[in-house]
Design an enzyme around this catalytic site. Structure first.
Site, PDB file in Angstrom:
ATOM      1  N   LYS A 132       0.840  -1.208   0.000  1.00  0.00           N
ATOM      2  CA  LYS A 132       0.000   0.000   0.000  1.00  0.00           C
ATOM      3  C   LYS A 132       0.872   1.253   0.000  1.00  0.00           C
ATOM      4  CE  LYS A 132      -3.210   2.615   2.987  1.00  0.00           C
ATOM      5  NZ  LYS A 132      -4.042   2.578   4.222  1.00  0.00           N
ATOM      6  N   LYS A 169     -10.157  12.582   8.486  1.00  0.00           N
ATOM      7  CA  LYS A 169      -9.686  12.147   9.806  1.00  0.00           C
ATOM      8  C   LYS A 169      -9.649  13.332  10.774  1.00  0.00           C
ATOM      9  CE  LYS A 169      -6.520   8.465   8.276  1.00  0.00           C
ATOM     10  NZ  LYS A 169      -7.172   7.350   8.966  1.00  0.00           N
ATOM     11  N   ASP A 181       1.700   6.172   5.590  1.00  0.00           N
ATOM     12  CA  ASP A 181       0.692   5.272   5.018  1.00  0.00           C
ATOM     13  C   ASP A 181       1.161   4.609   3.711  1.00  0.00           C
ATOM     14  OD1 ASP A 181      -1.716   4.070   5.637  1.00  0.00           O
ATOM     15  OD2 ASP A 181      -2.922   5.504   4.507  1.00  0.00           O
ATOM     16  N   GLU A 241      -9.420   3.570   2.161  1.00  0.00           N
ATOM     17  CA  GLU A 241      -8.901   3.730   0.806  1.00  0.00           C
ATOM     18  C   GLU A 241      -7.841   2.692   0.443  1.00  0.00           C
ATOM     19  OE1 GLU A 241      -7.659   5.213   3.357  1.00  0.00           O
ATOM     20  OE2 GLU A 241      -5.525   4.923   3.029  1.00  0.00           O
ATOM     21  N   ARG A 301      -7.593  -0.510   0.952  1.00  0.00           N
ATOM     22  CA  ARG A 301      -8.121  -1.749   0.361  1.00  0.00           C
ATOM     23  C   ARG A 301      -8.533  -1.545  -1.098  1.00  0.00           C
ATOM     24  NH1 ARG A 301     -12.515  -2.254   5.036  1.00  0.00           N
ATOM     25  NH2 ARG A 301     -10.744  -1.307   6.109  1.00  0.00           N
TER      26      ARG A 301
END
Ligand code: BES
Ligand code: MN
Ligand code: ZN
Length: 495
Positions: free
Chosen positions: A259, A271, A282, A343, A345
């Site tokens: 990812k 968030k 991330d 997001e 996934r």
């Protein structure tokens, strides 16, 4: 950042003209004791080194570092005693790694040291030293000291082939972890999909991998609706990077997916502000996958590796995807987006389908996927899901590598919670329960039943927001580079 220079030595440690001598201590029943391999140094202190260290408060526990001026007992002016913790027989590799890491951190600002930890476990001592001496200073105008520059690793014979090979592997692995950390630590204003793709390509080309980068136009004509949906809110368009290590006599083909959300605001499902800065990490799964594919080439592993790495920035804007949107993913399945913050996934689904088209023998994906991983397992324990046998193999190798992956189930009954009013699947359920497993169940929809697959959720372990410990610095940790590297090596050996 430059790594410390690591060299083998079989010279007498007490006579070594360096800035510091590193020895291991253990937590014994009657207080601190010296680890094996410390005999010559202890002799230089007339057999009273443990006694002196006890006077200074040493106990031998893990992450304890005690410094002692040698006043001529050894040629080096400073002795650094680093705790291995309780040892039953031989210390575990991870105890040596952490003790070496803690010592290396304590030696920042030092030029050259020698260690006897390598007499316990050369590879672990080398890895721990190289990782503990990691510092990310690219964004400081002024920095004090700088990391340890050089470590001599004491071994019985410095000229033998085996220790050279062991050191070479440890240095290569540490380089890969350090490269992943650098990518994670690079702030999101400088590391965005296009710049991340360029850096991945440069690293890969240097190591001789074949590379391919799909830009937003190629993604559109390819039908990568997940990556385009998530990346649509950003002025900096998404990418899909493919790296290919293709050795002559490959034992197996392994697909890696990571990812690469270069920043996750949550998008329209935004968030809260507190700790949102952590979402610079991330893309840690992508960083790990890029670094490990490069490592496979550097080690000339006889395993074919194809990395498929989706990169996008999840931003709220007038062009952002919204809750309620339906996306058509690569391969044709549709997803109803109920929360734009789920997001990862979506971009992974595109990448998993693409990776599956290469018919891999094994498929491993890794991602900072769910806050639920952190709730369930905390900051130092990745959750591993997937095909049970392979999942357990990954867990065992991860434990041995010191990254401590833990097996988690993918219960069938969770699938119906992702049923969508209008699309093939929704990207979230209506509740918070088992969030890590739900994400895994979602991903499973995009992996062929016949494919041997493992999914590693590293939401907590990828980024150390707390204090440094062992060989782990603040910020990017490089997890799970060493897990995936161990899996590739194991596949190279056993198929
Ligand atoms: N990147 C986050 C997961 C995350 C959380 C990583 C904390 C590192 C630390 C992910 O994209 C996310 O936002 N997941 C949501 C999913 C939810 C909306 C179903 C989460 O976990 O809250
Ligand atoms: Mn998110
Ligand atoms: Zn995310």
């Amino acid at each position: 950042m430059t790594s410390p220079k690591l060299t083998l030595t079989d010279a007498e440690v007490p006579a070594s003209k360096v800035d510091a001598v590193v020895v291991g201590t253990v937590k014994g029943d009657n207080g601190v004791a010296l680890a094996a391999g410390t005999e010559s140094v202890d002799a230089a202190f007339e057999g009273r080194l443990a006694e002196l260290l006890a006077l200074l408060g040493a106990t031998g526990k893990a992450d304890e570092v005690v410094k002692l001026p040698t006043r001529g007992s050894t040629a080096a002016p400073l002795l650094v005693a680093t705790g291995l913790g309780k040892v039953d027989g031989e210390p575990a590799a991870e105890q040596v790694r952490r003790a070496a890491g803690a010592a290396a951190r304590a030696l920042s600002g030092t030029g050259r040291a020698v260690t006897t930890l390598s007499r316990l476990d050369l590879g672990a001592a080398a890895e721990g030293t190289a990782l503990g001496a990691y510092a990310f200073t690219a964004y400081r105008a002024q920095s004090d000291g700088g990391p340890l520059e050089r470590m001599d690793l004491s071994v019985p014979s410095a000229r033998a082939a085996a220790p050279k090979r062991e050191l070479g592997r440890a240095v290569a692995v540490a380089e890969a972890v350090r490269a992943a950390r650098d990518l994670v630590n690079t702030p999101p204003n400088d590391l965005y999909p296009a710049s991340f793709a360029e850096r991945a390509e440069a690293l890969a080309r240097d190591a001789g991998l074949r590379t391919e980068v799909l830009d937003e136009k190629a993604l559109r004509s390819g039908g990568y609706g997940g990556i385009l949906g998530v990346g649509g809110g950003s002025s900096r368009p998404p990418r899909l990077v493919r790296l290919h290590h293709e050795p002559a006599a490959a034992k197996a083909r392994v697909a890696l997916v990571g990812k690469g959300v270069t920043f996750d605001t949550g998008g329209i499902s935004i968030k809260p502000a507190a700790n949102m800065d952590h979402m610079t990490s991330d893309m840690a799964g992508a960083a790990a996958v890029v670094a490990t594919a490069v490592l496979a080439a550097r080690l000339e592993l006889p395993v074919e590796v194809i990395a498929t790495v989706p990169m996008a920035e999840n931003m709220p804007s007038a062009t952002a995807y919204r809750p309620g949107d339906v996306l058509t993913l690569y391969g044709g399945k549709t997803v109803e987006v109920l929360n734009t913050d789920a997001e990862g996934r979506l971009i992974l689904a595109d990448a998993l389908v693409r990776a599956g088209q290469d018919s891999p023998d094994y498929l491993i994906d890794t991602a900072t996927l769910t806050g639920a991983q952190v709730v369930a397992l905390g900051n130092r324990t990745p959750g591993v899901m997937g095909t049970p046998e392979f999942r357990d193999r990954v867990v065992t190798l991860s434990q041995h590598a010191g990254e401590n992956g833990w097996a988690m189930p993918l219960p069938d009954h969770l699938r119906s919670e992702l049923d969508s009013r209008l699309a093939d699947i929704a990207n979230v359920t209506g509740n918070r329960w088992a969030g890590m497993l739900v994400a895994g169940v979602f991903l499973a929809e995009f992996v062929d039943d016949a494919t041997t697959w493992a999914h590693v959720d590293i939401a907590g372990p990828a980024f150390n927001a707390g204090s440094p410990w062992g060989y782990t610095a603040k910020g990017g940790t490089g997890v799970p580079v060493r897990t995936i590297a161990a899996v590739l090596a194991d596949i190279a050996e056993h198929g």
